[in-house]
Design an enzyme around this catalytic site. Structure first.
Site, short mmCIF file in Angstrom:
data_model
loop_
_atom_site.label_atom_id
_atom_site.label_comp_id
_atom_site.label_asym_id
_atom_site.label_seq_id
_atom_site.Cartn_x
_atom_site.Cartn_y
_atom_site.Cartn_z
N CYS A 3 7.78 -3.04 33.21
CA CYS A 3 6.45 -2.68 33.69
C CYS A 3 5.52 -3.86 33.51
O CYS A 3 5.95 -4.99 33.26
CB CYS A 3 5.92 -1.48 32.90
N LEU A 7 7.32 0.47 36.42
CA LEU A 7 8.54 0.43 37.21
C LEU A 7 9.51 1.37 36.51
O LEU A 7 10.02 1.07 35.44
CB LEU A 7 9.11 -1.00 37.27
N ASN A 46 5.99 -2.71 28.09
CA ASN A 46 6.76 -3.34 29.16
C ASN A 46 8.12 -3.71 28.59
O ASN A 46 8.19 -4.46 27.62
CB ASN A 46 6.02 -4.60 29.65
N GLY A 47 9.19 -3.20 29.17
CA GLY A 47 10.51 -3.59 28.72
C GLY A 47 11.47 -2.43 28.61
O GLY A 47 11.27 -1.37 29.22
N GLU A 48 12.53 -2.63 27.85
CA GLU A 48 13.55 -1.61 27.63
C GLU A 48 14.05 -1.70 26.19
O GLU A 48 14.35 -2.79 25.70
CB GLU A 48 14.76 -1.80 28.56
#
Length: 668
Positions: free
Chosen positions: A2, A55, A80-82
Site C-alpha cells: 500500500c 492495494l 504498507n507491506g506484508e
C-alpha cells in the site's frame, strides 16, 4: 502493499477545516501504490491526520481497509507491506492466552493485535516481512514510525513550516509531501553531492532539506511536545553480519546447502501466500532461477514468470530465462523491447522515483514490472543474492588481486592505471572480443573496456576499504562538481559500522547490504513496481535467510573462482548447470550508445552550459568536458552522465527551474 501519508501538527490547517482535504490529497497523490481503497483518519485534539491507499493482497474485503484501529482502541495505524508469518502470530497470540474478536484475516489486523499484546518492539521482533507503518498511540499520545529490517519499504519523515503552519510530515513517497502547504521543497546540496557519488541519495538523507529516510530495522517515536523523534533499532544487519562471523556454521558444505534450501523453501512458501494472482521475475541468472525453481517445487500449477528481452545480444538475458522456464515448466511470458519503447520510459522516471535516482536499470525494471502487472498483482524477485552470497565482481576481484596488488608500490600502480586508460573502452572491447574464444568462462564479461577503466581508477588505492569506496563511486570528487556542496558522512565513510571480525571481502558485502541494497536495488524495484500497482516480494531478505547466509564461511560463497557457490548448489538440484553457467550480465541497457545516438538531443538540452550555470547546482566545465569525451568515444561516461541527466530531468519535472520539459526523441 500500500501507500500512506500523514502529518502531525499544523494547527492552522485543523483550525481552518483544511486538514481532511490535505490528508486526502496527500494520499491521493500516491494512489498508484493502492488503487483498491482510500481512507483518512483525523484526531483533531492531537492535530494528527492519516491518509492511506490500499492495494488489497490478503483479505480483499473491507475488513482489511485502513486506517485501522486495534481491538483495544489504543492504537490506529496506516501500514504498507506484508507480514508473511501473520497466521503464525495469530496462533502465538492465542496460545499465550490473548483473545481477540477477529474482524477478518488481514495481516494489518494481526499486526495491531501483536502490538496490543507485546508492544511495538515485541511485535516487530516477532514479525517476518517487509513493511513501513505509522502508528498512533492514543494512551501515550505518541506517533510511532517503523520500517522493516532490510529496508524493502520506504518511509520519509521530517518537520516543515514555521509557527502555526509547522507540521511533522511522514509517508511512503515524497510526492505526498508536495500536497502539504508547509512543504518547502528546498534542495539539500549535501544530499546532491551524495547523489553524484553513489547515483542515489543514501539514507538517512533525502534530496530535500529537513526530510529524512527512516533507517531499516528501526522505529521512531515522536512524543507529544517533543521536536525530534527517538529512534531505536529492533534489528541490525551489521550486527547480524558480526554475529554470523562469531557463530559460523560448523556443518559440512553439503549439510550447509541442505539447510539453506530448507530455509529458502520456507521463506518462499510463506511469500507465495496471497488472495490475488502471483508470479515471479525471471532473468535466467542464479538468483531469480533459484527463487522460481523453489516456487515451482511447491506449486501445483505452473508458476507465472516474466522476462524482458532486448535485440542487442550483449544485453539480452531473455533467451536464458526462456531456457530455465522451459526446463522448470513455468507459464512464461517474455517481451522483447525496442530502444524506442525503452526510451519512452525516460520521461516517466522523475515522477516515478520522486527524488533523483540514477541506476539506469530502472528502465528495464519498470518494463518487466509493467509486463508482470498485466497478469499478476504480486511478483517475487531474486534480489539480494549478490550481497548475501558474494555475487558482485568486485568481491571476486578483491579476493583474487588485492593482496598481490597491495605489494606493488602506489606510484607503479599509478603509472599502470595511466597506461590502461590511454586505451579507450571501445578498443579494449575489441581486444577482448578477439581473445574471448581462448579465455576461460570466469574471465569473460560484458563491457570489459568499461570495467578496465573503472579498475584503473582504483589502482592507486591505499587499502581494500579505499579500493571499495572507489569501486562504488561514480563522481570521485562531488564537492568539485556541486556548487556549495559539502559531502556529509555516510555508512560508507565516517559513520561506518565497526563490522568486527569480518574479512575485507565480507566488509564489502556487509556494506553493500546496508547501503547499496536498500538505497539502490530495493528502492529501484519498489518505485518501478508500485508505479503500476504491483507488489514485489524478496524471499532472500527473509531475515532468517540473511542471518544464516552470514554464518556461512566465505569459501561457501566464493569457491574456486566461482561466486554464489552455496546458492548455486541449491539451484543445481533443480536446474542443469549448463543453463546457468555463463558470465554475469546484470540487468542493463546500452545507455551509453543511446546517449551518443537517439537520446543525444535530449541530453544536450539538459547539459547545456548556460542552463547549468543559470540553475546554479553544478559547475558546467567538468560536465561539458565529460560529455564531449563521451561523444568522441574516448571514454564511456554513461554512468556519470546519467546521474547528472536524472537530476536535471527531476529538477525540470519538479518545476524547480521553470524550464519546459525536453522531449526524449530520436534525432536524424
Amino acid at each position: 502493499m500500500c501507500g500512506f501519508a500523514g502529518f502531525l501538527g499544523g494547527a492552522a490547517l485543523f483550525a481552518g477545516g483544511r486538514a481532511a482535504p490535505v490528508a486526502s490529497a496527500m494520499a491521493g497523490s500516491i494512489r498508484h501504490r493502492g488503487p483498491d481503497h482510500g481512507g483518512i483518519w483525523l484526531d483533531p485534539d492531537a492535530r494528527l491526520a492519516f491518509g492511506h491507499r490500499r492495494l488489497a493482497i490478503v483479505d480483499l474485503s473491507a475488513a482489511g481497509d485502513q486506517p485501522m484501529e486495534s481491538g483495544s482502541g489504543r492504537y490506529v495505524t496506516i501500514y504498507n507491506g506484508e507480514i508473511y508469518n501473520h497466521l503464525d502470530l495469530r496462533r502465538q497470540l492465542e496460545e499465550a492466552g490473548h483473545r481477540f474478536e477477529w474482524r477478518g484475516h488481514s495481516d494489518t489486523e494481526t499486526l495491531l493485535a501483536a502490538i496490543d499484546a507485546w508492544g511495538v518492539r515485541g511485535a516487530l521482533e516477532r514479525s517476518i516481512g517487509m513493511f513501513a507503518l505509522a502508528l498512533w498511540d492514543r494512551r501515550e499520545r505518541a506517533l510511532i514510525l517503523a520500517r522493516d529490517r532490510l529496508g524493502e519499504k520506504p518511509l520519509y519523515y521530517g518537520w516543515q513550516g514555521e509557527g502555526q503552519e509547522a507540521a511533522f510530515l511522514f509517508g511512503s513517497e515524497l510526492k505526498a509531501f508536495r500536497q502539504h502547504p508547509a512543504f518547502a521543497a528546498a534542495i539539500d546540496r549535501e544530499a546532491l553531492t551524495l547523489l553524484m557519488r553513489y547515483a542515489y541519495v543514501p539514507a538517512p538523507y533525502s534530496i530535500y532539506q529537513g526530510i529524512r529516510k527512516l533507517m531499516p530495522g528501526c522505529f521512531a517515536t515522536l512524543r507529544s511536545g517533543r521536536r525530534e523523534p527517538e529512534i531505536e533499532a529492533y534489528w541490525s544487519a551489521a550486527e547480524a553480519a558480526e554475529r554470523g562471523r562469531r557463530e559460523p556454521v560448523t556443518a559440512s558444505p553439503a549439510e550447509a546447502v541442505e539447510s539453506l534450501e530448507h530455509l529458502l523453501k520456507d521463506a518462499i512458501g510463506q511469500q507465495m501466500i496471497a488472495d490475488v494472482p502471483l508470479g515471479a521475475f525471471l532473468s535466467g541468472g542464479v538468483d531469480s532461477s533459484t527463487i522460481v525453481a523453489l516456487m515451482q517445487a511447491q506449486s501445483a500449477r505452473p508458476v507465472k514468470t516474466f522476462s524482458i528481452g532486448f535485440h542487442v545480444e550483449a544485453y539480452n538475458e531473455a533467451v536464458h530465462a526462456k531456457a530455465v522456464a522451459e526446463h522448470l515448466g513455468t507459464d512464461h511470458t517474455e517481451l522483447y523491447v525496442t530502444p524506442e519503447e525503452a526510451m519512452r520510459v525516460v520521461p516517466r522516471l522523475p515522477e516515478m522515483y520522486d527524488e533523483p535516482f540514477a541506476d539506469s536499470s530502472q528502465i528495464p525494471t519498470f518494463l518487466v514490472a509493467q509486463l508482470a502487472r498485466q497478469s499478476v498483482t504480486v511478483s517475487l524477485s531474486g534480489d539480494a543474492g549478490d550481497e548475501l552470497f558474494g555475487g558482485y565482481n568486485r568481491y571476486k576481484m578483491t579476493a583474487d588481486y588485492w593482496q598481490r596488488l597491495a605489494m606493488i608500490p602506489r606510484p607503479v600502480r599509478g603509472a599502470l592505471a595511466a597506461g590502461l586508460t590511454r586505451v579507450s573502452p571501445r578498443t579494449w572491447d575489441r581486444i577482448a572480443s578477439a581473445v574471448e574464444p581462448v579465455l576461460p568462462g570466469s574471465l569473460r564479461m560484458r563491457g570489459p573496456g568499461d570495467k578496465i577503466h573503472k579498475g584503473a581508477g582504483v589502482l592507486k588505492s591505499g587499502s581494500a576499504a579505499e579500493l571499495y569506496r572507489g569501486l562504488v563511486s561514480s563522481w570521485r570528487d562531488p564537492e568539485a562538481l556541486v556548487v556549495g556542496g559539502r559531502e556529509p558522512s555516510t555508512l560508507l565513510t565516517g559513520d561506518a559500522p565497526e563490522l568486527a571480525g569480518l574479512s575485507e571481502i565480507e566488509r564489502m558485502m556487509a556494506l553493500d547490504m546496508i547501503t547499496y541494497l536498500p538505497d539502490d536495488i530495493l528502492a529501484k524495484v519498489d518505485r518501478a513496481a508500485m508505479s503500476v500497482s504491483l507488489e514485489t516480494r524478496v524471499p532472500l531478505l527473509d531475515h532468517r535467510v540473511v542471518e544464516y547466509a552470514w554464518r556461512l564461511p566465505v569459501d561457501y560463497k566464493i569457491r574456486d573462482g566461482q561466486t554464489k557457490w552455496a546458492l548455486r548448489q541449491v539451484l543445481y538440484r533443480h536446474v542443469p548447470r549448463s543453463l546457468i553457467e555463463r558470465p554475469k550480465m546484470g540487468f542493463g541497457i546500452p545507455i551509453g550508445d543511446w546517449l551518443r545516438g537517439p537520446m543525444r538531443q535530449w541530453a544536450e538540452a539538459l547539459l547545456d552550459a548556460r542552463r547549468l550555470e543559470q540553475e546554479g547546482y553544478f559547475r558546467p566545465e567538468p560536465i561539458r568536458r565529460m560529455w564531449r569525451e563521451h561523444l568522441e568515444g574516448s571514454v564511456n561516461a554513461q554512468h556519470k552522465l546519467w546521474i547528472v541527466l536524472m537530476f536535471q530531468a527531476w529538477l525540470e519535472s519538479a518545476g524547480e527551474n521553470g524550464a519546459a520539459a525536453v522531449p526524449v526523441r530520436a534525432v536524424a
